[in-house]
Design a protein around this motif. Structure first.
Motif, PDB file in Angstrom:
ATOM      1  N   ASN A  40      37.176  -2.404  49.472  1.00  0.00           N
ATOM      2  CA  ASN A  40      38.330  -1.924  49.509  1.00  0.00           C
ATOM      3  C   ASN A  40      39.477  -2.555  48.661  1.00  0.00           C
ATOM      4  O   ASN A  40      38.561  -3.328  47.536  1.00  0.00           O
ATOM      5  N   ALA A  41      40.319  -2.826  49.401  1.00  0.00           N
ATOM      6  CA  ALA A  41      41.453  -3.393  48.773  1.00  0.00           C
ATOM      7  C   ALA A  41      40.713  -5.575  48.208  1.00  0.00           C
ATOM      8  O   ALA A  41      40.841  -5.495  47.500  1.00  0.00           O
ATOM      9  N   TYR A  42      40.900  -5.748  49.598  1.00  0.00           N
ATOM     10  CA  TYR A  42      39.812  -6.961  49.941  1.00  0.00           C
ATOM     11  C   TYR A  42      38.885  -7.368  49.148  1.00  0.00           C
ATOM     12  O   TYR A  42      39.243  -7.998  47.740  1.00  0.00           O
ATOM     13  N   THR A  43      38.032  -6.433  48.418  1.00  0.00           N
ATOM     14  CA  THR A  43      37.021  -6.962  47.520  1.00  0.00           C
ATOM     15  C   THR A  43      37.352  -6.207  46.353  1.00  0.00           C
ATOM     16  O   THR A  43      36.612  -7.154  45.541  1.00  0.00           O
ATOM     17  N   ARG A  44      38.118  -5.803  46.313  1.00  0.00           N
ATOM     18  CA  ARG A  44      38.523  -5.736  44.657  1.00  0.00           C
ATOM     19  C   ARG A  44      39.222  -5.769  44.452  1.00  0.00           C
ATOM     20  O   ARG A  44      38.931  -7.046  42.756  1.00  0.00           O
ATOM     21  N   PRO A  58      37.968 -10.653  30.581  1.00  0.00           N
ATOM     22  CA  PRO A  58      37.889  -9.178  31.020  1.00  0.00           C
ATOM     23  C   PRO A  58      38.776  -7.995  30.895  1.00  0.00           C
ATOM     24  O   PRO A  58      39.362  -8.699  30.427  1.00  0.00           O
ATOM     25  N   THR A  59      38.213  -6.842  30.759  1.00  0.00           N
ATOM     26  CA  THR A  59      38.808  -5.929  29.993  1.00  0.00           C
ATOM     27  C   THR A  59      39.912  -5.627  30.955  1.00  0.00           C
ATOM     28  O   THR A  59      39.612  -5.093  32.800  1.00  0.00           O
ATOM     29  N   CYS A  60      40.934  -5.606  30.869  1.00  0.00           N
ATOM     30  CA  CYS A  60      42.093  -5.119  32.070  1.00  0.00           C
ATOM     31  C   CYS A  60      43.022  -4.358  30.843  1.00  0.00           C
ATOM     32  O   CYS A  60      43.195  -4.910  29.480  1.00  0.00           O
ATOM     33  N   SER A  61      44.095  -4.858  31.774  1.00  0.00           N
ATOM     34  CA  SER A  61      45.672  -3.877  30.483  1.00  0.00           C
ATOM     35  C   SER A  61      46.507  -4.640  30.702  1.00  0.00           C
ATOM     36  O   SER A  61      46.914  -4.909  32.197  1.00  0.00           O
ATOM     37  N   VAL A  62      47.646  -5.086  30.064  1.00  0.00           N
ATOM     38  CA  VAL A  62      48.456  -5.904  29.977  1.00  0.00           C
ATOM     39  C   VAL A  62      49.348  -5.746  30.532  1.00  0.00           C
ATOM     40  O   VAL A  62      50.160  -4.490  30.625  1.00  0.00           O
ATOM     41  N   CYS A  74      39.878   1.650  41.351  1.00  0.00           N
ATOM     42  CA  CYS A  74      41.204   1.479  41.162  1.00  0.00           C
ATOM     43  C   CYS A  74      41.796   0.280  41.053  1.00  0.00           C
ATOM     44  O   CYS A  74      40.967  -0.305  39.564  1.00  0.00           O
ATOM     45  N   LEU A  75      43.042   0.693  40.338  1.00  0.00           N
ATOM     46  CA  LEU A  75      44.241  -0.005  39.483  1.00  0.00           C
ATOM     47  C   LEU A  75      44.377  -1.515  40.381  1.00  0.00           C
ATOM     48  O   LEU A  75      45.453  -1.488  41.110  1.00  0.00           O
ATOM     49  N   VAL A  76      43.989  -2.518  40.275  1.00  0.00           N
ATOM     50  CA  VAL A  76      43.986  -3.874  40.999  1.00  0.00           C
ATOM     51  C   VAL A  76      45.076  -4.489  39.995  1.00  0.00           C
ATOM     52  O   VAL A  76      45.224  -4.502  39.191  1.00  0.00           O
ATOM     53  N   ARG A  77      46.054  -5.083  40.694  1.00  0.00           N
ATOM     54  CA  ARG A  77      47.264  -6.311  39.734  1.00  0.00           C
ATOM     55  C   ARG A  77      47.740  -7.537  40.224  1.00  0.00           C
ATOM     56  O   ARG A  77      47.742  -7.603  41.341  1.00  0.00           O
ATOM     57  N   LEU A  78      47.652  -8.294  38.890  1.00  0.00           N
ATOM     58  CA  LEU A  78      47.124  -9.565  39.311  1.00  0.00           C
ATOM     59  C   LEU A  78      48.737 -10.055  38.560  1.00  0.00           C
ATOM     60  O   LEU A  78      48.424  -9.365  37.762  1.00  0.00           O
ATOM     61  N   ASP A 165      47.789 -16.529  49.317  1.00  0.00           N
ATOM     62  CA  ASP A 165      49.207 -16.384  50.666  1.00  0.00           C
ATOM     63  C   ASP A 165      50.073 -15.331  51.185  1.00  0.00           C
ATOM     64  O   ASP A 165      50.505 -14.945  50.165  1.00  0.00           O
ATOM     65  N   GLY A 166      49.911 -14.572  52.293  1.00  0.00           N
ATOM     66  CA  GLY A 166      50.867 -13.774  52.550  1.00  0.00           C
ATOM     67  C   GLY A 166      50.521 -11.943  52.353  1.00  0.00           C
ATOM     68  O   GLY A 166      51.431 -11.403  53.061  1.00  0.00           O
ATOM     69  N   TYR A 167      49.332 -12.063  51.928  1.00  0.00           N
ATOM     70  CA  TYR A 167      48.924 -11.009  51.860  1.00  0.00           C
ATOM     71  C   TYR A 167      48.627  -9.858  52.614  1.00  0.00           C
ATOM     72  O   TYR A 167      48.113 -10.347  54.113  1.00  0.00           O
ATOM     73  N   LYS A 168      49.155  -9.153  52.411  1.00  0.00           N
ATOM     74  CA  LYS A 168      49.444  -7.802  53.742  1.00  0.00           C
ATOM     75  C   LYS A 168      48.388  -6.376  52.994  1.00  0.00           C
ATOM     76  O   LYS A 168      49.044  -5.786  52.526  1.00  0.00           O
ATOM     77  N   ILE A 169      46.870  -5.739  53.631  1.00  0.00           N
ATOM     78  CA  ILE A 169      46.795  -5.406  52.932  1.00  0.00           C
ATOM     79  C   ILE A 169      47.550  -3.313  52.860  1.00  0.00           C
ATOM     80  O   ILE A 169      47.247  -3.032  52.049  1.00  0.00           O
ATOM     81  N   ASP A 170      47.770  -3.892  54.758  1.00  0.00           N
ATOM     82  CA  ASP A 170      48.833  -2.786  54.501  1.00  0.00           C
ATOM     83  C   ASP A 170      50.531  -1.990  53.677  1.00  0.00           C
ATOM     84  O   ASP A 170      50.930  -0.985  52.642  1.00  0.00           O
ATOM     85  N   LYS A 171      51.052  -3.247  52.945  1.00  0.00           N
ATOM     86  CA  LYS A 171      51.859  -3.753  52.456  1.00  0.00           C
ATOM     87  C   LYS A 171      51.555  -3.481  50.957  1.00  0.00           C
ATOM     88  O   LYS A 171      52.866  -3.431  49.854  1.00  0.00           O
ATOM     89  N   HIS A 172      50.502  -4.535  50.392  1.00  0.00           N
ATOM     90  CA  HIS A 172      50.199  -5.057  49.002  1.00  0.00           C
ATOM     91  C   HIS A 172      49.327  -4.245  48.447  1.00  0.00           C
ATOM     92  O   HIS A 172      49.395  -3.521  47.254  1.00  0.00           O
ATOM     93  N   GLY A 173      48.299  -3.468  49.503  1.00  0.00           N
ATOM     94  CA  GLY A 173      47.634  -2.616  48.668  1.00  0.00           C
ATOM     95  C   GLY A 173      46.011  -3.315  47.433  1.00  0.00           C
ATOM     96  O   GLY A 173      45.908  -4.367  47.915  1.00  0.00           O
ATOM     97  N   TYR A 174      46.434  -2.691  46.209  1.00  0.00           N
ATOM     98  CA  TYR A 174      45.865  -3.434  45.129  1.00  0.00           C
ATOM     99  C   TYR A 174      46.822  -4.077  44.213  1.00  0.00           C
ATOM    100  O   TYR A 174      46.225  -4.256  42.988  1.00  0.00           O
ATOM    101  N   ASP A 175      48.549  -4.796  44.701  1.00  0.00           N
ATOM    102  CA  ASP A 175      48.863  -5.254  43.691  1.00  0.00           C
ATOM    103  C   ASP A 175      49.541  -6.523  44.651  1.00  0.00           C
ATOM    104  O   ASP A 175      49.888  -6.529  45.481  1.00  0.00           O
ATOM    105  N   ALA A 176      48.316  -6.876  44.128  1.00  0.00           N
ATOM    106  CA  ALA A 176      48.776  -9.072  44.914  1.00  0.00           C
ATOM    107  C   ALA A 176      50.141  -9.837  44.493  1.00  0.00           C
ATOM    108  O   ALA A 176      49.868 -10.747  44.689  1.00  0.00           O
ATOM    109  N   ARG A 177      50.444  -9.495  43.597  1.00  0.00           N
ATOM    110  CA  ARG A 177      51.594 -10.060  42.257  1.00  0.00           C
ATOM    111  C   ARG A 177      52.215 -10.775  43.084  1.00  0.00           C
ATOM    112  O   ARG A 177      53.033  -9.991  43.821  1.00  0.00           O
TER     113      ARG A 177
END
Length: 226
Positions: A40-44, A58-62, A74-78, A165-177
């Motif tokens: 899920n979003a947490y684990t990914r 790691p392999t990623c896009s800029v 799934c596209l995870v963004r940091l 800090d402040g992460y909410k899965i319904d709000k942020h999903g895979y985008d933790a930026r």
């Protein structure tokens, strides 16, 4: 054939046996052994963070403000600051070995676990968290560190916790930026003790006795044998 048991499966069993929370059920233990794990979003997000620590490149896009990782499709963004936190942690342990697997013969079963980092005589485990509400007992009470110290024949284990800090899965999903990523200090330290191996053998025995009563569980454990 003797079954192979993963430390993660033993910890899931322990959490159910110890009634750690209402969410730890016997069905959850069975599924952890017989079912296919679906992330899920947490684990990914955690996987993306781990990838930076493990490889440094790691392999990623800029992105203009960070990096994008493809995890299980799934596209995870940091963001840049979060990536730098992971790199700074990696740089603290320049000689560490990453993703090291060990096996131990416990008689009735083979137990296996994969350490995030083995740094000299220390084992370090990375936990990405999405809430600041936890206690050290959530980690010191686990069997993970006990089995890992047993398997690797080492004496000291650290849990390193990183909180979005402040992460909410319904709000942020895979985008933790944009979220502050901070490290819980100090790291949670766990040390070998005299009865540790005996406690591991006892827990494994309880697990084996339980698993033998369930054909689907037992067969799944045998299928994953080495």
């Amino acid at each position: 054939m003797r079954p192979t048991v993963r430390v993660t499966q033993l910890e899931k069993f322990r959490r159910w046996m110890d009634a750690v929370s209402e969410f730890e059920t016997e069905d959850g233990v069975v599924d952890a052994i017989t079912g296919e794990f679906h992330g899920n979003a947490y684990t990914r997000i955690g996987t993306a963070f781990h990838a930076i620590v493990e490889t440094g490149r790691p392999t990623c896009s800029v992105l203009p403000d960070g990096r994008e990782f493809s995890i299980d499709g799934c596209l995870v963004r940091l963001d840049t600051a979060q990536c730098r936190t992971a790199l700074a942690y990696r740089d603290e342990h320049p000689h560490a070995l990453h993703e090291v697997r060990a096996y131990g013969d416990y008689g009735d079963a083979i137990v296996t676990g994969c350490a995030d980092m083995v740094d000299g005589l220390d084992i370090r485990d990375i936990k990405t968290k999405f809430s600041g509400y936890f206690s050290d007992a959530d980690y010191t009470g686990s069997c993970q560190w006990r089995f890992y110290l047993d398997l690797f024949r080492l004496d000291r284990f650290f849990f390193d916790l990183f909180i979005f800090d402040g992460y909410k899965i319904d709000k942020h999903g895979y985008d933790a930026r944009g979220l502050t990523l901070y490290r819980h200090t100090p790291a949670i330290e766990c040390l070998r003790y005299d009865r540790m191996h005996a406690d591991n053998v006892e827990l494994l025995g309880e697990f084996i006795d339980w698993a033998k009563q369930k054909d689907d569980v037992w067969n799944a454990l045998v299928r994953q044998s080495v």
